[in-house]
Structure formats: C-alpha cells, structure tokens
Design an enzyme around this catalytic site. Structure first.
Site, PDB file in Angstrom:
ATOM      1  CE1 TYR A 278      -4.152   1.324  -0.295  1.00  0.00           C
ATOM      2  CE2 TYR A 278      -3.618   2.525   1.601  1.00  0.00           C
ATOM      3  CZ  TYR A 278      -4.310   2.379   0.517  1.00  0.00           C
ATOM      4  OH  TYR A 278      -5.536   3.066   0.383  1.00  0.00           O
TER       5      TYR A 278
ATOM      6  CE  LYS B 288      -7.422   6.235   0.742  1.00  0.00           C
ATOM      7  NZ  LYS B 288      -8.177   7.041   0.132  1.00  0.00           N
TER       8      LYS B 288
HETATM    9  P1  NAP Z   1     -12.441   3.898  -8.299  1.00  0.00           P
HETATM   10  O1  NAP Z   1     -13.567   3.531  -8.925  1.00  0.00           O
HETATM   11  O2  NAP Z   1     -11.143   3.811  -9.159  1.00  0.00           O
HETATM   12  O3  NAP Z   1     -12.543   5.566  -7.573  1.00  0.00           O
HETATM   13  C1  NAP Z   1     -11.367   6.566  -7.525  1.00  0.00           C
HETATM   14  C2  NAP Z   1     -12.173   7.905  -8.181  1.00  0.00           C
HETATM   15  O4  NAP Z   1     -11.091   8.986  -7.816  1.00  0.00           O
HETATM   16  C3  NAP Z   1     -12.209   7.767  -9.663  1.00  0.00           C
HETATM   17  O5  NAP Z   1     -13.627   8.186  -9.874  1.00  0.00           O
HETATM   18  C4  NAP Z   1     -11.236   8.501 -10.105  1.00  0.00           C
HETATM   19  O6  NAP Z   1     -11.616   9.306 -11.246  1.00  0.00           O
HETATM   20  C5  NAP Z   1     -11.179   9.630  -9.089  1.00  0.00           C
HETATM   21  N1  NAP Z   1     -10.216  10.446  -9.261  1.00  0.00           N
HETATM   22  C6  NAP Z   1      -8.806  10.300  -9.289  1.00  0.00           C
HETATM   23  N2  NAP Z   1      -8.193  11.608  -9.524  1.00  0.00           N
HETATM   24  C7  NAP Z   1      -9.120  12.387  -9.496  1.00  0.00           C
HETATM   25  C8  NAP Z   1      -9.006  14.052  -9.604  1.00  0.00           C
HETATM   26  N3  NAP Z   1      -7.859  14.860  -9.681  1.00  0.00           N
HETATM   27  N4  NAP Z   1     -10.181  14.882  -9.567  1.00  0.00           N
HETATM   28  C9  NAP Z   1     -11.415  14.093  -9.493  1.00  0.00           C
HETATM   29  N5  NAP Z   1     -11.450  12.791  -9.241  1.00  0.00           N
HETATM   30  C10 NAP Z   1     -10.262  11.976  -9.456  1.00  0.00           C
HETATM   31  O7  NAP Z   1     -11.988   3.188  -6.928  1.00  0.00           O
HETATM   32  P2  NAP Z   1     -12.674   3.051  -5.319  1.00  0.00           P
HETATM   33  O8  NAP Z   1     -11.939   1.942  -4.913  1.00  0.00           O
HETATM   34  O9  NAP Z   1     -14.158   3.285  -5.489  1.00  0.00           O
HETATM   35  O10 NAP Z   1     -11.905   4.342  -4.757  1.00  0.00           O
HETATM   36  C11 NAP Z   1     -12.729   5.386  -4.188  1.00  0.00           C
HETATM   37  C12 NAP Z   1     -12.192   5.445  -2.490  1.00  0.00           C
HETATM   38  O11 NAP Z   1     -12.105   4.459  -1.671  1.00  0.00           O
HETATM   39  C13 NAP Z   1     -10.488   6.198  -2.852  1.00  0.00           C
HETATM   40  O12 NAP Z   1     -10.104   6.874  -2.119  1.00  0.00           O
HETATM   41  C14 NAP Z   1      -9.841   4.954  -2.488  1.00  0.00           C
HETATM   42  O13 NAP Z   1      -8.583   5.118  -1.904  1.00  0.00           O
HETATM   43  C15 NAP Z   1     -10.641   4.278  -1.202  1.00  0.00           C
HETATM   44  N6  NAP Z   1     -10.795   2.761  -0.737  1.00  0.00           N
HETATM   45  C16 NAP Z   1     -10.852   1.876  -1.743  1.00  0.00           C
HETATM   46  C17 NAP Z   1     -10.747   0.613  -1.252  1.00  0.00           C
HETATM   47  C18 NAP Z   1     -10.825  -0.520  -1.948  1.00  0.00           C
HETATM   48  O14 NAP Z   1     -10.166  -1.464  -1.823  1.00  0.00           O
HETATM   49  N7  NAP Z   1     -11.325  -0.417  -3.562  1.00  0.00           N
HETATM   50  C19 NAP Z   1     -10.492   0.316   0.111  1.00  0.00           C
HETATM   51  C20 NAP Z   1     -10.642   1.586   1.105  1.00  0.00           C
HETATM   52  C21 NAP Z   1     -10.595   2.651   0.519  1.00  0.00           C
HETATM   53  P3  NAP Z   1     -11.243   8.520 -12.769  1.00  0.00           P
HETATM   54  O15 NAP Z   1     -11.478   6.967 -12.586  1.00  0.00           O
HETATM   55  O16 NAP Z   1     -12.147   9.160 -13.744  1.00  0.00           O
HETATM   56  O17 NAP Z   1      -9.923   8.948 -12.798  1.00  0.00           O
END
Ligand code: NAP
Length: 275
Positions: free
Chosen positions: A156, A163
């Site tokens: 990570y 984070k």
């Molecule tokens: P995701 O579907 O890839 O979502 C991430 C989002 O962030 C995407 O919509 C991306 O847009 C957007 N983004 C990136 N750079 C940006 C910018 N400069 N301006 C505006 N938007 C931007 O993945 P996800 O897993 O749902 O992630 C959402 C959150 O949950 C993140 O903070 C992640 O760290 C957190 N999280 C995820 C997990 C996991 O296991 N998946 C676990 C804990 C926490 P584009 O795709 O259009 O670039």
C-alpha cells in the site's frame, strides 16, 4: 433515510466504484444527488459516469478535477445553481502515480508524493472549503480511507501515507466545521476490487489474507460500505464527527491469525497467500 435531502457524490469511475454503490443507496433512500466526472476533451469520462448515474435521475453531472481550483470553483458554482443548499457530500477520490505506488516507499519520488498527497488528501480540504458555502447546518461530509493509513500494509506504501494525511484532515476539518454543525467522517473500507484497487500490487493477496483473518471470515463489499455511508450521511449519526468507521468485517481489530489460519496457509503451496 435521506428523504428530502440532497447532496453531491464525487469519485464514480464505473459501476464497481464504491461511490457507485453509495449513489445507488442514496437514490433508493430518497436523496437528490449531483455528480462529478473527471474533465476530458474526448467526453469518455463523462459517458462512463453517465452510464452509472443515468438510472439514478442525477440533478446534474459536471466536470471536476479536484487538483484544479478553477475546476472546483466552476463545479461548486454549478452545484449552487442547480441545488441551492445541500445536506451531504461524498468524497471518494484517491490517486497515486503507478511507478510510485509499485516501488518501495523509500524510493518514492518527490513528484509522485506531491501528486498522491494532493489528489488523495489535500483534495478533501479543497472540496470541504467549497462545499462549506452550500452545506446546511446538520450537513455531513464523508470520505473513504483504508487501514494502510493506520498500519503498514505491504504494497500500500505511498497510498498509506496519503491515507494517514486524509484521516488527520478529517479530524481537523471536523473541528473547523463543527461550529457550523457540519460533520466530517471517514469510512475505512476493507479491500474491494475496483479500478483504483487494481493499481495496488498483490491486491488479491491482501483480499485473501483479509478474508482469512477477519472476525467475520470474509471480505466486505461496496454494498456494505454504502449501507454504512447512509448512516454517516443521515441524521442517524447527528452526534458523530471526526470518526473513522471501519467497514472491513472486523479485520482492523485482529492482532494475530485466527485458529485454523496457520494450518490453512501451511497446507497451501509456497506461492499462496500466507503473510
Ligand atoms: P475508483 O472506482 O477507481 O474511484 C476512484 C475515483 O477517484 C475515480 O472516480 C477517479 O476518477 C477519481 N479521481 C482520481 N483523481 C481525481 C481527480 N484529480 N479529480 C477528481 N477525481 C479523481 O476506486 P474506489 O476503490 O471506488 O476508490 C474510491 C475511494 O475509496 C478512494 O479514496 C480509495 O482509496 C478508497 N478505498 C478503496 C478501497 C478498495 O479496496 N477499493 C478500500 C478502502 C478505501 P477516474 O477514474 O475518472 O480517474
């Protein structure tokens, strides 16, 4: 739970995004929601998000790059015009350059660090600053984080540092906005297969270890995260702020493998998932 409430959801990439599940649950629970997509000249980003939100009767879908003040300004002006005052905001955004995510933390580049921290942590501060102007008293801001911000989770790396900064920002923002009766909280989700997660090396290994060691004996999913989000976005959590709620099947409380884990891991071959 969100009847007569309105809000903004940022961070939908496709139907696997955690924010997509949150959007669906907000819709089913009566909320009117405006959405953002990353700006691009080809229109691909917009149509990707449109596919997800179209069935949810979006109030608007507008471009926003959280790393641009001008883009944030334009987005929140549009939100104010379309929605007036809002009740909640979901920030579900994170990014780190792949080469800086895949290397050891000690090899992180200065530029990669800046990009990751700006997009994944500072963006919450920038978004909260704009949202403050349209959030009603009693309003709620929610962001998404991961256990790698509290403890070292192999692979990570740089995102863990981002984070940690994000989780600290939640607490400081909760104090800044508490006087206006606006709450700021995070959900620390267990590993879920999404676009962002595909950037993490050994993500499948993370999922497998999590499922073996978690008290509930499985991984969580976006639906469960979305259900807990409803609580933090709604009046049910009116006394909760600065909180980091773990939705990870209990993995964060575990200090050593459960009975049976070691036996299971020792039975599998050397390429298997033991830590
Ligand atoms: P995701 O579907 O890839 O979502 C991430 C989002 O962030 C995407 O919509 C991306 O847009 C957007 N983004 C990136 N750079 C940006 C910018 N400069 N301006 C505006 N938007 C931007 O993945 P996800 O897993 O749902 O992630 C959402 C959150 O949950 C993140 O903070 C992640 O760290 C957190 N999280 C995820 C997990 C996991 O296991 N998946 C676990 C804990 C926490 P584009 O795709 O259009 O670039």
């Amino acid at each position: 739970m969100l009847e007569n409430k309105s809000g903004i959801i940022m961070g939908i990439a496709n139907n696997r995004s955690i924010a997509s599940a949150i959007a669906t649950h907000c819709y089913r629970n009566g909320a009117k929601v405006g959405y953002s997509h990353l700006p691009d000249s080809s229109g691909k980003m917009k149509s990707r998000v449109e596919k997800v939100v179209q069935p949810l009767e979006p109030v608007f879908l507008e471009p926003c790059d959280v790393n641009s003040d001008a883009s944030l300004e334009a987005f929140f002006n549009q939100a104010k015009q379309s929605m007036g005052k809002i009740d909640f905001l979901v920030h579900s955004i994170g990014f780190a350059p792949l080469e800086d995510l895949r290397c050891d933390t000690i090899d992180t580049s200065r530029e990669g660090f800046k990009v990751a921290l700006e997009t994944s942590a500072y963006s919450l501060i920038a978004v909260a600053n704009k949202a403050r102007q349209i959030l009603k008293p009693g309003g709620s801001i929610l962001t998404l984080t991961y256990l790698g911000g509290e403890r070292v989770i192999e692979g990570y790396n740089l995102m863990g540092i981002a984070k940690a900064a994000l989780e600290a920002a939640v607490k400081y923002l909760a104090v800044d906005l508490g006087g206006e009766n606006i709450r700021v909280n995070s959900i620390s989700a267990g590993p879920i297969k999404t676009l962002a997660a595909s950037a993490i090396s050994d993500f499948s290994k993370m999922c497998s270890i999590n499922a073996d060691m978690a008290p509930l004996g499985r991984n969580t999913d976006a639906e469960e995260v979305a259900k807990s989000s409803l609580f933090l976005l709604s009046e049910l959590s009116s006394g909760v702020t600065g909180e980091n709620m773990h939705v990870d099947c209990g993995y964060h409380i575990v200090g050593s493998p459960k009975k049976g884990c070691i036996e299971k891991w020792s039975k599998t071959d050397s390429s298997a998932t033991h830590p």
